[in-house]
Design an enzyme around this catalytic site. Structure first.
Site, short mmCIF file in Angstrom:
data_model
loop_
_atom_site.label_atom_id
_atom_site.label_comp_id
_atom_site.label_asym_id
_atom_site.label_seq_id
_atom_site.Cartn_x
_atom_site.Cartn_y
_atom_site.Cartn_z
CG HIS A 24 -2.59 -0.87 1.16
ND1 HIS A 24 -3.61 -0.58 2.27
CD2 HIS A 24 -2.55 -1.74 0.26
CE1 HIS A 24 -3.89 -1.76 1.10
NE2 HIS A 24 -3.05 -2.74 0.72
CG ASP A 25 4.79 3.31 1.29
OD1 ASP A 25 4.82 4.55 0.63
OD2 ASP A 25 6.19 3.20 2.21
CB SER A 58 5.06 9.12 -3.25
OG SER A 58 5.89 7.81 -2.79
CG PHE A 101 10.55 7.48 -2.97
CD1 PHE A 101 11.46 6.69 -3.83
CD2 PHE A 101 9.83 8.36 -4.05
CE1 PHE A 101 12.14 7.56 -5.25
CE2 PHE A 101 10.24 8.85 -5.75
CZ PHE A 101 11.88 8.52 -5.71
CG ASP A 158 6.64 8.09 -0.46
OD1 ASP A 158 5.89 7.13 0.27
OD2 ASP A 158 7.14 8.81 -0.73
CB SER A 176 2.54 6.83 0.86
OG SER A 176 3.15 7.15 -0.05
CG HIS A 218 -3.15 -11.48 -2.57
ND1 HIS A 218 -3.01 -10.99 -3.79
CD2 HIS A 218 -2.68 -10.28 -2.05
CE1 HIS A 218 -3.10 -9.56 -3.68
NE2 HIS A 218 -2.92 -9.28 -2.10
#
EC number: 1.11.1.7
Length: 718
Positions: free
Chosen positions: A241-242, A311, A313, A315, A317, A477
């Site tokens: 998800h990031d 993004s 990266f 980071d 998110s 998964h």
């Protein structure tokens, strides 16, 4: 490689010198094609694309992505016009024209930072410019960083969107930017964007649901991991998800497409790609399963291209967002802290009463975080919560130590520290649990013991690869359990919840009598994940996005993964083998060096030729490498991606990059020596006294939380 002729032809023509020169006539041809594509789009009736029912869309496009889809679909249609009338040979020259137009628009956009007008005196150019999305167009009402990468802002602060991380190519890794392709090309039926439906032998490819039923059903193969706990799967999803968010295509009115019907590609939108469900399916009683194609964000004439809305990266998110307006919704703008909801006696992210995906009714609202998928299932919210609480805890320490710091100074400093901690956890704790030491060594992924990383390069593209996003990193998964056990702080059972009954339902987080989300976290730490193999739990294979009480209303995530690979133009599995040093394959028997005989037979039962094996299916059936959880192909793709995220990130926590306010050596040492996910969990749970020493091993001995080292904030106060 044995590429299909249309794909090979398209690749060769792009490598040859352009037959068409870039001149006024070429520009006229290109402009005519673009205008016709715009006119065609304007004349089409959009009513058929509007949905008639509420559709859960986990990959919901934001305003910038919708703008990118407009651009992509105009270029897609213009490409077909050009190829139909002039052949593929015109595309290289046409792309030179479009690049010049794009540069003109970028210059105009940059000049708008110092001037008040952006009007186009030429009406034709004004219309032409409509196909170019203005970066952060939807966020003009929010505070945005300077577009000029030489501005001092970009020396010290990592932008929310990823803009200007690479100061020589400002869009690399930026939110709403294209995925890259490991092989540099795509596998589409027409070489441009149509999904492959035919076998290399001329027959039809097997339905993704048929493959799922025959190869991936776990009814007789429910094997738990001997060591890896369920938290490893959840942190893997949080990492996904990031860095991965491929938005789904939207209707012309911006709404969700209803792609449930088998004829939806003709009746609703060509961006529908429903999956055929075999007769007598064991769970679904409809002829097709809905699937919306990933949004086309191509920026040039040629092949359909997917984008990353977040993004690219590492980071955080999911905590801070990937769009400027998104970031503002999670901040309190007081003392550098994040917003929280504390009315239940424990902390949660702020409530979101307007979440269109949320299935639970008031007062059990879903939540607002940096990534709107936060409420996808109840195990994600504990991770979001501990990271938000850790941010606020550090922010309070900075406020006390530096009372003159304003909100923005505190927020940016703590965000920088949090991202550094997160990156260390990913590379030091998460990756070594499933990649073998040899892969980690080959891709230089292990954090240094001392010193700094000097491998940052502006020539490294940190963008997420289509193969990583669409196949390799979806291995997790398979780790997901059907049931998510809850445990008290003393390890006693406190019930469980079923994944299939709780997708986008938040009511599990409101169980105050058992402590809300903390028992869920305890269960993830102390209970095993499923073994990473070809088998998937019932909830994953049948009940994703299912509405409670309506069996069959959801989808099969394995089928979605297989069909998504075809949608994205991923090559079949065997085309990637040479990339990772494996021999070529012309028969099923030749797979015996990387597949068990049982798995080879399973493939024979579905595919007519090994050249048809979908990438996702292939990597999930490979035998794991010694010391790892995955086979050679997935290990290579994941290792290659995390190397790019390390070497292509100017702000990477161990790096020293010119013109960048990176961490000092002392600060890096503090992060290396005192950062652990176990300590973050301990510190931010109300009822945690002991924790696993190896946070991703459910068998690990437990130690007192107080025995784990604590980050010293004073080390970061310059």
């Amino acid at each position: 490689m044995n590429l299909k002729p249309t794909i090979l032809l398209f690749t060769i023509l792009f490598l040859k010198c352009a037959t068409f020169e870039v001149n006024e006539e070429t520009e006229r041809i290109v402009e005519d094609a673009v205008m016709r594509a715009l006119d065609s789009r304007a004349s089409e009736n959009s009513e058929s694309e509007q949905t008639s029912q509420h559709i859960i869309v986990s990959q919901q496009a934001n305003s910038d992505s919708k703008s990118a889809q407009f651009t992509g679909e105009v270029l897609e249609e213009a490409t077909r016009i050009l190829v139909r009338e002039f052949g593929l040979e015109i595309l290289p020259a046409a792309n030179e024209v479009i690049e010049r137009w794009r540069n003109e628009e970028e210059e105009l956009l940059q000049s708008s930072e110092t001037t008040t007008t952006t009007e186009h005196p030429d009406p034709t150019r004004s219309k032409r410019s409509a196909i170019f999305r203005s970066k952060r167009q939807a966020n003009r009402r929010c505070s945005s960083p300077p577009i000029n990468c030489n501005n001092r802002f970009h020396t010290s602060i990592r932008s929310i969107t990823g803009l200007c991380n690479n100061r020589q190519n400002s869009d690399l890794g930026n939110s709403v930017s294209p995925l890259r392709r490991i092989l540099g090309a795509a596998s589409y039926a027409d070489g441009l964007g149509r999904i492959r439906t035919r076998s290399v032998n001329g027959g039809e490819l097997p339905s993704a649901r048929l493959i799922s039923n025959r190869i991936h059903d776990d009814r007789n193969n429910q094997v738990f991991s001997p060591s890896i706990n369920h938290l490893h799967m959840i942190i893997g999803q949080f990492i996904a998800h990031d860095v991965v968010f491929m938005p789904s295509s939207v209707a012309r009115d911006g709404g969700a497409l209803d792609c449930s019907a088998c004829n939806s590609p003709q009746r609703v939108s060509p961006n529908c790609a429903p999956i055929t469900i075999p007769r007598n399916d064991p769970y679904f009683n409809t002829p097709c399963m809905r699937l919306t194609r990933a949004l086309n964000g191509q920026e040039n004439f040629g092949v359909r291209s997917q984008i990353g809305q977040n993004s690219h990266f590492l980071d955080l998110s999911p905590v801070y967002g990937s769009a400027d307006c998104e970031a503002e919704t999670v901040r309190s703008f007081q003392e550098g802290k994040m917003l929280t909801f504390d009315d239940l006696g424990y902390t949660l992210p702020p409530q979101n009463a307007n979440d269109s995906n949320c299935q639970s009714s008031a007062p059990f609202h879903c939540f607002t975080c940096g990534d709107f998928r936060n409420s996808l299932h109840p195990a994600l919210i504990p991770v979001h919560t501990i990271l938000i609480k850790e941010h606020n805890r550090l922010a309070e320490q900075v406020r006390v130590a530096r009372p003159r710091f304003n909100d923005e100074q505190i927020f940016q400093l703590v965000r920088k520290i949090m991202i550094g901690m997160w990156q260390h956890i990913v590379y030091n704790e998460y990756i070594p649990k499933y990649l073998p030491r040899r892969t980690i060594r080959n891709f230089a992924l292990r954090p240094l013991r001392n010193g700094v990383h000097r491998g940052y390069s502006t020539s490294v593209d940190p963008s997420i690869s289509a193969e990583f996003a669409g196949a390799a990193f979806r291995f997790g998964h398979s780790q997901s359990r059907f049931d998510f056990p809850r445990l008290t702080e003393n390890g006693r059972p406190a019930g469980n919840y079923d994944l299939g009954n709780d997708i986008f339902y938040a009511d599990q987080m409101y169980l105050t009598r058992i402590g809300g989300w903390e028992p869920v976290m305890n269960g993830m730490v102390r209970m095993p994940a499923m073994k990473s193999d070809r088998y998937f739990s019932f909830g994953i294979r049948n009940q994703m996005f299912e509405i409670r009480g309506r069996n069959g209303s959801g989808v099969d995530l394995v089928s979605i993964n297989i069909q998504r690979g075809r949608d994205m133009g991923l090559f079949p599995y065997i085309q990637y083998r040479q990339l990772v040093g494996l021999p070529t394959v012309t028969s099923f028997n030749e797979l015996n060096t990387t597949f068990s005989q049982e798995n080879i037979q399973a493939l024979r039962n579905v595919y007519s030729d090994p050249a048809d094996i979908d990438l996702y299916v292939g990597i999930m059936l490979e035998e794991p490498l010694s010391g790892g959880q995955l086979g050679p192909t997935a290990s290579f793709m994941i290792g290659e991606q995390f190397r790019a995220l390390k070497r292509g990130d100017r702000f990477f926590y161990e790096s020293i990059a010119e013109g960048t306010d990176n961490f000092t050596q002392e600060e890096i040492s503090e992060l290396r020596n005192k950062t652990s996910l176990a300590k973050i969990i301990c510190t931010n749970m109300d009822f945690a006294a002991r924790i696993n020493t190896d946070i991703f091993d459910h068998r690990s001995r437990q130690v007192a939380c107080t025995s784990l080292p604590q980050l010293d904030i004073d080390r970061f106060l310059r």
